[in-house]
Design an enzyme around this catalytic site. Sequence first.
Site, mmCIF file in Angstrom:
data_model
loop_
_atom_site.group_PDB
_atom_site.id
_atom_site.type_symbol
_atom_site.label_atom_id
_atom_site.label_comp_id
_atom_site.label_asym_id
_atom_site.label_seq_id
_atom_site.Cartn_x
_atom_site.Cartn_y
_atom_site.Cartn_z
ATOM 1 N N GLY A 112 0.843 -1.215 0.000
ATOM 2 C CA GLY A 112 0.000 0.000 0.000
ATOM 3 C C GLY A 112 0.866 1.248 0.000
ATOM 4 O O GLY A 112 1.854 1.314 0.724
ATOM 5 N N ARG A 135 1.106 -5.127 -5.184
ATOM 6 C CA ARG A 135 1.297 -6.280 -4.290
ATOM 7 C C ARG A 135 1.524 -7.457 -5.233
ATOM 8 O O ARG A 135 0.617 -7.855 -5.954
ATOM 9 C CB ARG A 135 0.059 -6.508 -3.429
ATOM 10 C CG ARG A 135 -0.313 -5.318 -2.546
ATOM 11 C CD ARG A 135 -1.399 -5.702 -1.543
ATOM 12 N NE ARG A 135 -2.101 -4.554 -0.980
ATOM 13 C CZ ARG A 135 -1.663 -3.830 0.052
ATOM 14 N NH1 ARG A 135 -0.525 -4.123 0.627
ATOM 15 N NH2 ARG A 135 -2.373 -2.818 0.505
ATOM 16 N N ASP A 174 4.950 -4.594 6.046
ATOM 17 C CA ASP A 174 5.261 -5.942 6.483
ATOM 18 C C ASP A 174 5.466 -6.931 5.316
ATOM 19 O O ASP A 174 6.488 -7.617 5.235
ATOM 20 C CB ASP A 174 4.052 -6.372 7.336
ATOM 21 C CG ASP A 174 4.348 -7.553 8.173
ATOM 22 O OD1 ASP A 174 5.213 -7.429 9.046
ATOM 23 O OD2 ASP A 174 3.732 -8.611 7.941
ATOM 24 N N THR A 211 4.405 2.598 5.611
ATOM 25 C CA THR A 211 3.014 2.141 5.741
ATOM 26 C C THR A 211 2.266 3.062 6.691
ATOM 27 O O THR A 211 2.827 3.487 7.704
ATOM 28 C CB THR A 211 2.929 0.689 6.263
ATOM 29 O OG1 THR A 211 1.572 0.428 6.660
ATOM 30 C CG2 THR A 211 3.821 0.422 7.465
ATOM 31 N N ASP A 228 0.012 2.084 8.553
ATOM 32 C CA ASP A 228 -0.457 1.263 9.683
ATOM 33 C C ASP A 228 0.420 1.366 10.940
ATOM 34 O O ASP A 228 -0.027 1.009 12.025
ATOM 35 C CB ASP A 228 -0.536 -0.215 9.284
ATOM 36 C CG ASP A 228 -1.457 -0.463 8.113
ATOM 37 O OD1 ASP A 228 -2.356 0.374 7.886
ATOM 38 O OD2 ASP A 228 -1.278 -1.481 7.417
ATOM 39 N N ASP A 283 2.731 -0.572 11.864
ATOM 40 C CA ASP A 283 2.742 -1.882 12.526
ATOM 41 C C ASP A 283 4.072 -2.619 12.400
ATOM 42 O O ASP A 283 4.108 -3.834 12.573
ATOM 43 C CB ASP A 283 1.604 -2.754 11.963
ATOM 44 C CG ASP A 283 1.708 -2.949 10.462
ATOM 45 O OD1 ASP A 283 2.526 -2.258 9.823
ATOM 46 O OD2 ASP A 283 0.979 -3.797 9.923
ATOM 47 N N ARG A 298 -5.151 -2.408 9.125
ATOM 48 C CA ARG A 298 -5.060 -3.867 8.933
ATOM 49 C C ARG A 298 -5.284 -4.586 10.263
ATOM 50 O O ARG A 298 -6.383 -4.505 10.786
ATOM 51 C CB ARG A 298 -3.723 -4.251 8.300
ATOM 52 C CG ARG A 298 -3.779 -5.565 7.566
ATOM 53 C CD ARG A 298 -2.439 -5.897 6.953
ATOM 54 N NE ARG A 298 -2.131 -5.072 5.815
ATOM 55 C CZ ARG A 298 -2.535 -5.341 4.567
ATOM 56 N NH1 ARG A 298 -3.247 -6.407 4.325
ATOM 57 N NH2 ARG A 298 -2.219 -4.551 3.576
#
Length: 326
Positions: free
Chosen positions: A14, A75, A106, A129, A131, A133, A175
Site C-alpha cells: 500500500g 502487491r 510488512d 506504511t 499502519d 505496525d 489492517r
Amino acid sequence: MEPVKCIGILTSGGDAPGMNAAIRAITRAAIYNGFKVKGIYRGYEGLINNEIKDFTTENVSNIIQRGGTILKTARSEEFRTPEGRKKAYENMRSHGINALVVIGGDGSLTGARAFAEEYDIPCIGLPGTIDNDLYGTDTTIGYDTAMNTIVECVDKIRDTATSHDRIFFVEVMGRDAGFLAQNSAIAAGAEAAIIPEDQTDVDQLEEFISRGCRKTKNSSIVIVSESKKDGGAMHYAERVKKEYPQYDVRVTILGHLQRGGSPSAADRILASRLGVASIDAILEGQRNVMMGIQNDQVVYVPFTKAIKNDKPINRDLIRVVDILSI
Ligand code: F6P
C-alpha cells in the site's frame, strides 16, 4: 561479496504519504556517495517485468511534497514464488543492480527477506506504511500524515454528530493494528476506540455503553479499527441498532482517503532521515535490515525482528481515551 556500485529502489504494498520523500532521499544520498541509481516501477512486479529506469537527481526533483509514489506500487503474487524471485534476480543482474532498497510494509519486507536469503544481494528496508505496525521503529513513514487526515475528517463528522445527537462509528485503516484508531481517538477527542489489540476478553462496545457513553454528552464518536474478523464499524452500528434502539447511529468508513495527500512535515523528515541512513547502511556493509527510528535515533532492525514480532500498543493510550471521554 562484490562491491556495491548500483542501487535499485522500489516501493511496494500500500502506498503511504512520504514514500516520495524517501525515494528522493535515497536517490540523492546514493548519488552523493558515488553510487548509480535505478528506479524500479510497480514494486516487485516491475523487477520481474523489467520496468527499470536510470535515475538521476532530476528524477526526484519536486516530489518531496507529493503523496503516493512516483515509482508506483503493487502487491506481487509472483514474487512470493521462487520462480518469480529468480526472474527478478536475473533482471536485476542484467541492469547491474547489486543492492536493493525497498520502501514498504510488512509484506514488502517479508519479500525482501526471502529474496536476500536466496540471493547474495544486500537488501535494506524502509518502513513505509500508514499502519505503523512494524516492530523496531517508533513510527513508520505515512503514519503521521494518515493520522492527521483522520483527525481532520473526524472533526468534521463531529459537527454533524453534535447537531443531530448521534453516535458515529468511524472506521479507520490499520489492517491488524490499532495504532491509527487509538491515537486518532485521542487526537480527535473521540469517546472510544475499538482496536484489535483489545479484543481478547472484553466486549468493547458493551464497555463503552455501560460506562455511560452519553452521560454528559448527547453525541459520541467511536473510532473503530477495520477488522476482517468482526466486520468493523458496520458490525458495531448494527449491534447498537439492535441492542440499544434508543440511540441514533451512523457509520463513516474513511477508506483510502487516509492513504492520500501531501505528507506532513514529520513524515518528510522521517523519510529523509531514513533514506540517507539506508545509504549509510550500505556503505557500512549492512544487509537485510530495516531502518527504524527509536527515541529520535536511527537504528538498524534485522528483517527477522521487524517482520516476526507484533508491535505492542502502549496500554496507556487506552487509559487516556477512557479518562478523557467522561
Ligand atoms: O497496509 C496499508 C493498508 O492501507 C491497510 O491499512 C489496509 O488494510 C490495506 O492497506 C488496504 O489495501 P488495498 O489498498 O490493497 O485495499
